[in-house]
Design a protein around this motif. Structure first.
Motif, short mmCIF file in Angstrom:
data_model
loop_
_atom_site.label_atom_id
_atom_site.label_comp_id
_atom_site.label_asym_id
_atom_site.label_seq_id
_atom_site.Cartn_x
_atom_site.Cartn_y
_atom_site.Cartn_z
N LEU A 56 -12.52 23.88 23.06
CA LEU A 56 -12.90 22.75 22.21
C LEU A 56 -11.85 21.66 22.30
O LEU A 56 -10.95 21.56 21.46
CB LEU A 56 -13.07 23.21 20.76
CG LEU A 56 -14.16 24.27 20.49
CD1 LEU A 56 -14.12 24.69 19.03
CD2 LEU A 56 -15.53 23.72 20.83
N ASP A 57 -11.90 20.84 23.35
CA ASP A 57 -11.01 19.69 23.40
C ASP A 57 -11.45 18.68 22.34
O ASP A 57 -12.48 18.85 21.68
CB ASP A 57 -10.99 19.07 24.79
CG ASP A 57 -12.37 18.61 25.27
OD1 ASP A 57 -13.28 18.44 24.44
OD2 ASP A 57 -12.54 18.42 26.48
N TRP A 58 -10.68 17.62 22.18
CA TRP A 58 -11.00 16.70 21.09
C TRP A 58 -12.33 15.99 21.33
O TRP A 58 -13.09 15.75 20.38
CB TRP A 58 -9.89 15.67 20.89
CG TRP A 58 -10.29 14.65 19.87
CD1 TRP A 58 -10.54 13.33 20.05
CD2 TRP A 58 -10.57 14.92 18.48
NE1 TRP A 58 -10.95 12.74 18.87
CE2 TRP A 58 -10.97 13.69 17.89
CE3 TRP A 58 -10.51 16.06 17.68
CZ2 TRP A 58 -11.31 13.58 16.55
CZ3 TRP A 58 -10.86 15.94 16.34
CH2 TRP A 58 -11.25 14.73 15.79
N VAL A 59 -12.63 15.65 22.57
CA VAL A 59 -13.90 14.97 22.86
C VAL A 59 -15.07 15.83 22.40
O VAL A 59 -16.04 15.35 21.79
CB VAL A 59 -14.02 14.64 24.36
CG1 VAL A 59 -15.41 14.10 24.69
CG2 VAL A 59 -12.96 13.62 24.77
N THR A 60 -14.99 17.14 22.68
CA THR A 60 -16.05 18.06 22.27
C THR A 60 -16.12 18.17 20.74
O THR A 60 -17.21 18.15 20.15
CB THR A 60 -15.82 19.44 22.88
OG1 THR A 60 -15.74 19.32 24.31
CG2 THR A 60 -16.95 20.39 22.52
N ARG A 61 -14.98 18.27 20.10
CA ARG A 61 -14.97 18.37 18.63
C ARG A 61 -15.55 17.11 17.99
O ARG A 61 -16.31 17.19 17.02
CB ARG A 61 -13.54 18.62 18.13
CG ARG A 61 -12.95 19.93 18.63
CD ARG A 61 -11.58 20.19 18.02
NE ARG A 61 -10.89 21.26 18.75
CZ ARG A 61 -10.10 22.17 18.18
NH1 ARG A 61 -9.91 22.14 16.87
NH2 ARG A 61 -9.50 23.11 18.89
N PHE A 62 -15.15 15.97 18.53
CA PHE A 62 -15.65 14.70 17.99
C PHE A 62 -17.16 14.60 18.17
O PHE A 62 -17.89 14.14 17.28
CB PHE A 62 -14.94 13.55 18.70
CG PHE A 62 -15.09 12.22 18.01
CD1 PHE A 62 -14.85 12.09 16.65
CD2 PHE A 62 -15.43 11.09 18.71
CE1 PHE A 62 -14.96 10.87 16.00
CE2 PHE A 62 -15.55 9.85 18.09
CZ PHE A 62 -15.31 9.74 16.72
N ASN A 63 -17.65 15.07 19.31
CA ASN A 63 -19.09 15.07 19.57
C ASN A 63 -19.82 16.00 18.60
O ASN A 63 -20.93 15.69 18.13
CB ASN A 63 -19.37 15.48 21.01
CG ASN A 63 -20.84 15.52 21.33
OD1 ASN A 63 -21.54 14.52 21.26
ND2 ASN A 63 -21.35 16.71 21.68
N ILE A 64 -19.22 17.14 18.28
CA ILE A 64 -19.82 18.08 17.34
C ILE A 64 -19.91 17.45 15.95
O ILE A 64 -20.93 17.56 15.26
CB ILE A 64 -19.03 19.39 17.31
CG1 ILE A 64 -19.20 20.15 18.63
CG2 ILE A 64 -19.45 20.28 16.14
CD1 ILE A 64 -18.30 21.35 18.79
N ILE A 65 -18.85 16.78 15.53
CA ILE A 65 -18.87 16.10 14.22
C ILE A 65 -19.97 15.06 14.19
O ILE A 65 -20.74 14.98 13.21
CB ILE A 65 -17.49 15.45 13.94
CG1 ILE A 65 -16.42 16.54 13.73
CG2 ILE A 65 -17.56 14.54 12.72
CD1 ILE A 65 -15.01 16.03 13.65
#
Length: 880
Positions: free
Chosen positions: A658-667
């Protein structure tokens, strides 16, 4: 010395003033097309030569000379820098190419401030052709620059725009670019390339004719002077959030589509802004296909959507008074009360001739309506309702409707106008009527489209009613007995709503349904389950054909799960286990098995089965069907290969994925899904159990909200509801819900805030321990924020590979969402706006209602446990 080495040497000498005169002498000896490649502006004294490129300040776009697929023709165009394959989004000289052999051509600013493309003989190939832009004394200060949004502009000496490429689009519209059409005919159109290798104007044109409400058209230019000759595709009217004729179109909070109708000026503006896909473009292909493409992290291009994509999308596929359904065979049929104009052509599959009315309307045959002795009108026309439609073209917008007027007012307006053939009352739009042939109607299978009421003669309506009345009622009873209970129950309520004329048999059928459920013949109304089912299902009637919900045979489920083998088990929670299954057609599914001893009864089962089936959104998990056998109740979902978010977030070995791009996309994705439930679905839904384990991840790590067993439908005007049974998950329940049983959309907002903070930190809110301090997770996060140390909350595994501004924005939003007082929390619409803009919310207050762990808890400092065993997102019920 080879020529390339001489060039590099010259470029290196530019930084040394002592070599300035040497540079001037050597540069004059070189051919004009050798140079240092990138420039940041074009001026009278600094033209753009071949081999050079003009680059935007953020190195996002690039302008230069190009030859499509190494053809013999050369053009000046704009493309995204460093993304392959190259897609040229704007071409200056698309109708007048240069010869590849002409290496002396350049793009320059002229003495009157115009841009001009000249060949090697200084002959003008293309120009902006705007006369007398600036005085000759200021020409040296005019500069052409390329902006980071892809707009190529000419600025005067004061920085004011004199000309911009966004006013002259080609085949592409970029984010924040405005397409404008006006009644004067001076609109902006997209025009396809002739072929993939030829930028000259092709035959497909896209635009928005000035009408209210607006809709997008693709036309085919047949070579006549009228560029809008033949309609090829249309979007359906704009309802202030989406085009209602485009199935599955995301709403405005997701994709930023915007349409501005200015009826006074006779203009229509279209634009879009994709905050979660900033590198994107929409273009029309040489084949007339409209595509939205985006690039992630400057990688390759991906297709996000494209239209048209099936035969029913083509304009008028079934002709006048025909309706097209892509999933049907044949795809075309006539509207009720109409027959094919040519049966011969219809049987051949040529449906473009359409259909004709069987019986003339009464108002077409009589000028004075017949009146009975009691003063009641007889033989009057009526309306036949069709659902889930892309409504016909050539609508007329009734602007005189008052805000409080309803569908019935629209009906009366149509009924009192003999030329009115149909009407529709559309949310956010109002009353639309049709007085021309009804053409380009499409029926959707999902929850898209709107209702259309078609005017028919009284005798035609009588035939349709008699068809229902003449069918023996025992045929329905036989059908219900022969099929399992769930499908029969769905069909029953659909039947009663669709054919109210059989209501006289309602009591008889009630007893029948009760017998199917219990084997008893007691009074139907005394059975709470059936009564509540009837009340709940009323909301869904007309939204879906209940027969489209797949009912699976229990034996097929046993085969799919290898007899519920432990090796197929994905997880288990309070309501039972979830298994991975493989259906006979090779499709992978997730099967939720509700055990007879679980706390989830028939009401929760029905709630999840029907609710999630009718809610269609890319960030909600999709249910495929169900199975009921004796005590067994099973729900079959699409399979999520990456399971639930907690399997990654709380696992020290996996969370690096879960890199930040993925986490931000999940949010973003969870926010979009909640906003749909609260504001944009046809009913307002409160989830009541949003948590990490109820966020499933598909193969691309896109989030989908799951587990709707505890969800509740509430009135859109209702702020709070009370329940005697508090259900949910510790740590995610809002104070007013956990303590007093009061829930609302702000309850979900609270859960979302907890979720956001957990995603940022990879820490469980219920298992957080700060050594030697009695401090809960939410209070700890607030303290960091309040002290300006918000970035210390970030999961250490991310290192420095995250956007600090995005992290702080998400942390700010999360803390706003978990405030104790529901009034202080934002709505999900507010959250979506804050996520997609630079707008800041108010300062969050310290949350006092928080889970606290003893300082002597054995967990080490800031350490998290492994992922929850609740992988399949089964709800845990916890009483007060």
């Amino acid at each position: 010395m080879p020529m390339d080495i001489r060039i590099r040497s010259i470029c290196a000498l530019l930084n040394g003033s002592m070599f300035f005169f040497l540079f001037i002498i050597l540069f004059s000896l070189l051919p004009s097309h050798y140079h240092c490649a990138e420039v940041d502006e074009i001026t009278l004294l600094q033209p753009l030569a071949q081999g050079q490129t003009l680059v935007s300040p953020g190195h996002i776009f690039e302008l230069g000379f190009f030859s499509p697929n190494n053809s013999a023709k050369r053009y000046v165009g704009i493309w995204h820098k460093d993304i392959s394959p190259r897609k040229v989004v704007w071409v200056a000289n698309r109708e007048k190419p240069l010869a590849v052999a002409d290496t002396s051509a350049n793009l320059t600013v002229t003495s009157n401030g115009n841009l001009k493309l000249v060949d090697g003989k200084q002959k003008s190939i293309w120009s902006t052709n705007i006369a007398s832009l600036v005085s000759s004394s200021n020409t040296s200060s005019v500069a052409a620059v390329l902006l980071d949004n892809g707009n190529f502009v000419v600025n005067d000496h004061l920085g004011a725009e004199l000309w911009k490429s966004f006013d002259y689009p080609g085949d592409t519209v970029l984010p924040n670019m405005v397409l404008r059409e006006s009644k004067s005919g001076k609109g902006h159109f997209l025009r396809s390339w002739k072929t993939e290798n030829d930028p000259s104007p092709g035959k497909f044109i896209l635009g928005l004719p000035p009408q209210a409400p607006s809709q997008v058209f693709i036309w085919i230019n047949n070579g006549s002077n009228d560029s809008h000759s033949i309609p090829f595709w249309r979007s359906g009217p704009w309802d202030k959030s989406s085009f209602i004729g485009v199935p599955g179109m995301d709403h405005r909070y997701i994709n930023g589509y915007s349409v501005d109708d200015n009826l006074k000026q006779g203009t229509v503006d279209f634009s879009y802004s994709l905050y979660d896909k900033p590198v994107a473009y929409i273009y029309i292909s040489p084949e007339g296909i409209l595509r939205l493409r985006f690039s992630k992290n400057n990688g390759k291009w991906y297709d996000f959507w494209q239209i048209p994509k099936n035969p029913c999308d083509i304009y008028g596929a079934c002709g006048p008074f025909g309706v097209c359904k892509a999933s049907a065979s044949p795809i075309c049929k006539c509207l009720k009360g109409f027959v094919p104009k040519s049966h011969v052509e219809w049987r051949k599959g040529n449906w473009t001739g359409g259909c004709v009315r069987q019986t003339k309307l009464f108002c077409e045959r009589q000028t004075n309506k017949s009146v009975s002795s009691r003063g009641k009108k007889v033989d009057d026309d009526g309306f036949w309702k069709m659902v889930k439609l892309k409504i016909p073209d050539s609508h007329e917008f009734i602007t005189a409707l008052k805000p409080k007027e309803t569908s019935n007012d629209c009906k009366l307006r149509c009924l009192n106008n003999c030329s009115c053939l149909a009407y529709a009352f559309v949310n956010n739009i109002g009353c639309l009527v049709w007085s021309k042939d009804l053409i380009d109607i499409q029926q959707f299978s999902a929850s898209d489209g709107v209702d259309l009421y078609i005017r028919l003669a009284h005798s035609e309506l009588g035939k349709l009613t008699r068809r229902v009345r003449d069918k023996p009622f025992h045929a329905l009873a036989h059908y219900l007995f022969m099929h399992n209970f769930i499908k029969g129950l769905l069909l029953f309520f659909w039947f009663i709503d669709r054919y109210p004329d059989v209501a006289c048999c309602f009591a008889q059928t009630q007893r029948l349904m009760l017998y199917m459920q219990t084997g008893q013949t007691q009074n139907f109304e005394s059975t709470g389950m059936i009564k509540s089912s009837r009340d709940g299902l009323r909301e869904y009637i007309g939204k879906h054909d209940p027969l489209e919900l797949q009912i699976y045979d229990f034996d097929s489920i046993l085969i799919a799960t290898n007899n519920f083998s432990v090796t197929n088990k994905l997880g288990e929670g309070g309501f039972g286990p979830v298994y991975k299954g493989m259906l006979q057609d090779g499709k992978e599914v997730a099967i939720k098995r509700l055990s007879s001893s679980s706390g989830q009864g028939i009401e929760e089962f029905k709630n999840e089965m029907l609710l999630i089936y009718n809610l269609q959104h890319k960030n909600l998990v999709r249910i495929m069907g169900c199975c009921v056998k004796e005590d067994e109740k099973l729900l079959i979902y699409e399979f999520m290969p990456n399971r639930s978010l907690d399997t990654f977030l709380f696992d020290t070995r996996k969370r690096a994925v879960l890199d930040w791009v993925t986490r931000f996309n999940i949010i973003h994705g969870v926010a979009r899904g909640l906003l749909y439930l609260h504001h944009d679905s046809y009913v307002k839904v409160i989830h009541r159990d949003l948590k990490v384990s109820n966020i499933l991840l598909d193969e691309k790590m896109n989030p989908k909200i799951s587990d709707f067993g505890l969800a509740r439908i509430v009135e859109r005007t209702q702020n709070l509801e009370n329940t005697q049974k508090v259900v949910g998950t510790r740590g995610y329940m809002s104070p007013e819900y956990a303590m007093g049983g009061m829930f609302s959309e702000k309850s979900d907002v609270y859960s979302f805030g907890v979720l956001v903070l957990e995603i940022i930190s990879s820490k469980k809110n219920t298992n957080f321990c700060l050594y030697d301090q009695q401090l809960g997770f939410l209070a700890y996060a607030w303290n960091l924020w309040n002290e300006g140390r918000g970035l210390e909350l970030v999961d250490e595994i991310l290192g420095d590979s995250y956007s600090s501004s995005e992290v702080l924005k998400c942390m700010h939003i999360g803390l706003l969402c978990v405030q104790d007082n529901a009034v202080d929390r934002p709505t999900m619409a507010d959250v979506a706006m804050m996520l997609s803009s630079e707008k800041d919310g108010p300062q969050p207050k310290l949350p006092l209602f928080t889970i606290q762990i003893s300082a002597y808890h054995p967990q080490p400092h800031f350490e998290n446990t492994n992922s929850s065993k609740n992988e399949a997102s089964i709800t845990m019920i916890e009483g007060r």
